[in-house]
Design an enzyme around this catalytic site. Structure first.
Site, PDB file in Angstrom:
ATOM      1  N   ASN A 211       0.838  -1.187   0.000  1.00  0.00           N
ATOM      2  CA  ASN A 211       0.000   0.000   0.000  1.00  0.00           C
ATOM      3  C   ASN A 211       0.878   1.243   0.000  1.00  0.00           C
ATOM      4  O   ASN A 211       2.112   1.145  -0.030  1.00  0.00           O
ATOM      5  CB  ASN A 211      -0.967  -0.008   1.192  1.00  0.00           C
ATOM      6  CG  ASN A 211      -0.228  -0.118   2.516  1.00  0.00           C
ATOM      7  OD1 ASN A 211       0.514   0.787   2.909  1.00  0.00           O
ATOM      8  ND2 ASN A 211      -0.431  -1.224   3.214  1.00  0.00           N
ATOM      9  N   ASP A 280      -4.317  -6.399   4.999  1.00  0.00           N
ATOM     10  CA  ASP A 280      -5.385  -7.244   5.534  1.00  0.00           C
ATOM     11  C   ASP A 280      -5.292  -8.672   5.013  1.00  0.00           C
ATOM     12  O   ASP A 280      -5.691  -9.612   5.709  1.00  0.00           O
ATOM     13  CB  ASP A 280      -6.748  -6.656   5.167  1.00  0.00           C
ATOM     14  CG  ASP A 280      -7.001  -5.323   5.850  1.00  0.00           C
ATOM     15  OD1 ASP A 280      -6.604  -5.177   7.025  1.00  0.00           O
ATOM     16  OD2 ASP A 280      -7.589  -4.427   5.209  1.00  0.00           O
ATOM     17  N   LYS A 290       9.468 -16.726 -10.334  1.00  0.00           N
ATOM     18  CA  LYS A 290       8.755 -15.612 -10.962  1.00  0.00           C
ATOM     19  C   LYS A 290       7.643 -16.137 -11.860  1.00  0.00           C
ATOM     20  O   LYS A 290       7.861 -17.003 -12.719  1.00  0.00           O
ATOM     21  CB  LYS A 290       9.735 -14.767 -11.785  1.00  0.00           C
ATOM     22  CG  LYS A 290       9.067 -13.567 -12.455  1.00  0.00           C
ATOM     23  CD  LYS A 290      10.048 -12.777 -13.298  1.00  0.00           C
ATOM     24  CE  LYS A 290       9.337 -11.649 -14.038  1.00  0.00           C
ATOM     25  NZ  LYS A 290      10.244 -10.887 -14.914  1.00  0.00           N
ATOM     26  N   PRO A 306      -3.199 -11.971  10.301  1.00  0.00           N
ATOM     27  CA  PRO A 306      -3.616 -11.751  11.686  1.00  0.00           C
ATOM     28  C   PRO A 306      -3.822 -10.264  11.952  1.00  0.00           C
ATOM     29  O   PRO A 306      -3.151  -9.417  11.364  1.00  0.00           O
ATOM     30  CB  PRO A 306      -2.445 -12.314  12.503  1.00  0.00           C
ATOM     31  CG  PRO A 306      -1.279 -12.314  11.569  1.00  0.00           C
ATOM     32  CD  PRO A 306      -1.849 -12.549  10.205  1.00  0.00           C
ATOM     33  N   ILE A 308      -3.044  -7.652  14.192  1.00  0.00           N
ATOM     34  CA  ILE A 308      -2.078  -7.406  15.268  1.00  0.00           C
ATOM     35  C   ILE A 308      -2.678  -6.523  16.349  1.00  0.00           C
ATOM     36  O   ILE A 308      -2.576  -6.810  17.546  1.00  0.00           O
ATOM     37  CB  ILE A 308      -0.795  -6.777  14.699  1.00  0.00           C
ATOM     38  CG1 ILE A 308      -0.128  -7.723  13.689  1.00  0.00           C
ATOM     39  CG2 ILE A 308       0.178  -6.422  15.827  1.00  0.00           C
ATOM     40  CD1 ILE A 308       1.037  -7.109  12.939  1.00  0.00           C
ATOM     41  N   LYS A 338     -14.451   0.866  14.537  1.00  0.00           N
ATOM     42  CA  LYS A 338     -13.170   0.174  14.712  1.00  0.00           C
ATOM     43  C   LYS A 338     -12.748   0.182  16.175  1.00  0.00           C
ATOM     44  O   LYS A 338     -12.204  -0.803  16.680  1.00  0.00           O
ATOM     45  CB  LYS A 338     -12.102   0.854  13.839  1.00  0.00           C
ATOM     46  CG  LYS A 338     -10.766   0.130  13.809  1.00  0.00           C
ATOM     47  CD  LYS A 338      -9.826   0.762  12.778  1.00  0.00           C
ATOM     48  CE  LYS A 338      -8.522  -0.014  12.689  1.00  0.00           C
ATOM     49  NZ  LYS A 338      -7.602   0.562  11.664  1.00  0.00           N
ATOM     50  N   LYS A 342     -12.300  -3.629  17.679  1.00  0.00           N
ATOM     51  CA  LYS A 342     -10.960  -4.102  18.028  1.00  0.00           C
ATOM     52  C   LYS A 342     -10.687  -4.041  19.529  1.00  0.00           C
ATOM     53  O   LYS A 342      -9.690  -4.586  20.005  1.00  0.00           O
ATOM     54  CB  LYS A 342      -9.900  -3.310  17.263  1.00  0.00           C
ATOM     55  CG  LYS A 342      -9.949  -3.548  15.750  1.00  0.00           C
ATOM     56  CD  LYS A 342      -8.841  -2.789  15.049  1.00  0.00           C
ATOM     57  CE  LYS A 342      -8.906  -3.022  13.538  1.00  0.00           C
ATOM     58  NZ  LYS A 342      -8.533  -4.398  13.165  1.00  0.00           N
TER      59      LYS A 342
END
Length: 398
Positions: A211, A280, A290, A306, A308, A338, A342
């Site tokens: 990202n 994610d 390759k 996971p 974290i 969130k 979480k």
């Protein structure tokens, strides 16, 4: 752990490894700072660097053997252990760290580690596969639980030709980490883990999913915690940023590597700040070769990584948890969701796009906790991190 100051006595242990040459500069820099230095080498270390090099820098005879009649007639190893205000092993090889973790005392340096009551620090140096081996990870966890301070290792090109974690920190960085002033500030003496940057999830040896995170906010946060007296471990994904002063850094690539680095160290943490943009999902079956461009389309099966932040928040008697949320719409609603999902103590949320969030020098935050919120206006990320810590400090103390 208290730091080293001018006038202190430093016992520098040197074990076998190519990085032993760095310890000559290390001894010289400590001497320039007014620290008295005596060097103890293992037999293996003398295969890489001669004792006379250290003697020339420190002006002190170098000790190698436990059963040295010139010194042991008067229990010299005990006297040496009492002399030290701080014991630093640099480089610390995988073998020596294993013997240290399990309490061996079969040579002079390992005996001193058992006999001294002074603070002990180690600067690991080894091959990346040795550093990442489960046995080494378990040994490092044992040492950390006993209060041993771990400095590094850094990542990069290794002497063996591999690339990855395992390089001994440079001498100047070790001196900077150990010769800090007496800690004051909002988080004086607190142990903090900050994650930062993106993760890279391998598709094949040359491609990955990632990202746009630059890591700048996480690095600014780690720097701000250190400025406020915290002992900071920064777990960073792949970024092009310098390590903030007084911060210990572990470099990782994937979400699984970041997960392991966090949970290897989380038991000692008072605060966890999950600022990294952790992927994610990851490819279910990354290729070891390759992938060739054959078809017009390619299907890629992904599996969840996971979480974290959620796992840290769920720990019994775990640290205060600060999470981050990057949203493109409905900022407050998504961030509040969130926060609840979480189970974290606080969420710092920001919109991405329109010159905010990724790849920018400035940002703005909406900070939420169970019964309150506060907005921090757009500003440089370093200033934003300092402002955020004032809010964190109030809620943490509460």
């Amino acid at each position: 752990m208290r730091g080293i100051e001018a006038g202190n006595n430093l016992l520098l242990g040197v074990t076998g490894g190519i990085a032993a040459y760095k310890s000559i500069e290390l001894a010289r820099l400590f001497r320039r700072k007014g620290v008295e230095v005596r060097v103890v080498m293992t037999e293996a270390a003398t295969r890489f660097v001669g004792p006379m090099s250290f003697q020339a820098v420190t002006g002190e005879a170098v000790r190698v053997r436990l059963f040295d009649e010139a010194h042991e007639a008067a229990m010299g190893h005990i006297e040496l252990a009492r002399w030290a205000d701080h014991l630093l092993v640099a480089p610390a090889s995988a073998d020596f760290l294993a013997r240290m973790a399990h309490g061996f005392g079969d040579d002079l340096l390992s005996t001193l580690c058992l006999a001294t009551s002074a603070p002990v620090s180690v600067a690991p140096a080894m091959n990346v596969n040795m550093w990442e081996h489960p046995a080494t990870r378990a040994n490092m966890s044992l040492l950390a639980d006993r209060g041993v301070r771990v400095l590094g290792p850094a990542s990069g090109d290794l002497a063996c030709g591999d690339t990855g974690a395992g390089r001994m920190l440079e001498a100047a960085e070790i001196v900077s980490l150990l010769m800090y002033p007496r800690k004051t500030g909002l988080f004086a003496g607190e142990k903090v883990i900050v994650t930062a940057g993106p993760t890279r999830e391998a598709v094949d040896p040359v491609r990955f999913i990632s990202n746009r995170s630059s890591g700048k906010m996480g690095f600014a946060l780690a720097e701000a915690f250190a400025e406020q007296g915290a002992e900071v471990l920064l777990v960073s994904g792949p970024v092009n940023l310098d390590t903030p002063a007084g911060v210990r850094r572990l470099d990782v690539q994937s979400a699984l590597e970041m997960h392991r680095a966090v949970f290897d160290n989380i038991r000692n943490a008072d605060i966890f700040a999950g600022c990294a943009a952790v992927a994610d999902y990851r490819p279910e079956n990354p290729s070891d070769r390759k992938l060739k461009k054959n078809d017009d389309q390619m299907a890629l099966s992904l599996v969840k990584n996971p979480d974290i932040l959620a796992e840290v928040a769920a720990l019994e008697n775990g640290p205060f948890t600060l999470g981050f949320a990057a949203e493109t719409q409905e900022l407050a609603e998504n961030a509040r969701g969130k926060l609840a999902a979480k189970g974290v103590d606080m969420i710092a949320a920001n919109l991405v796009g329109e010159n905010l969030g990724f790849d920018t020098e400035q940002n703005a935050l909406l900070v939420l906790w169970s019964d309150g919120e506060q907005r921090l206006p757009k500003q440089p990320k370093k200033g934003l991190a300092r402002a955020l810590l004032e809010i964190v400090a109030e809620q943490y103390q509460t």
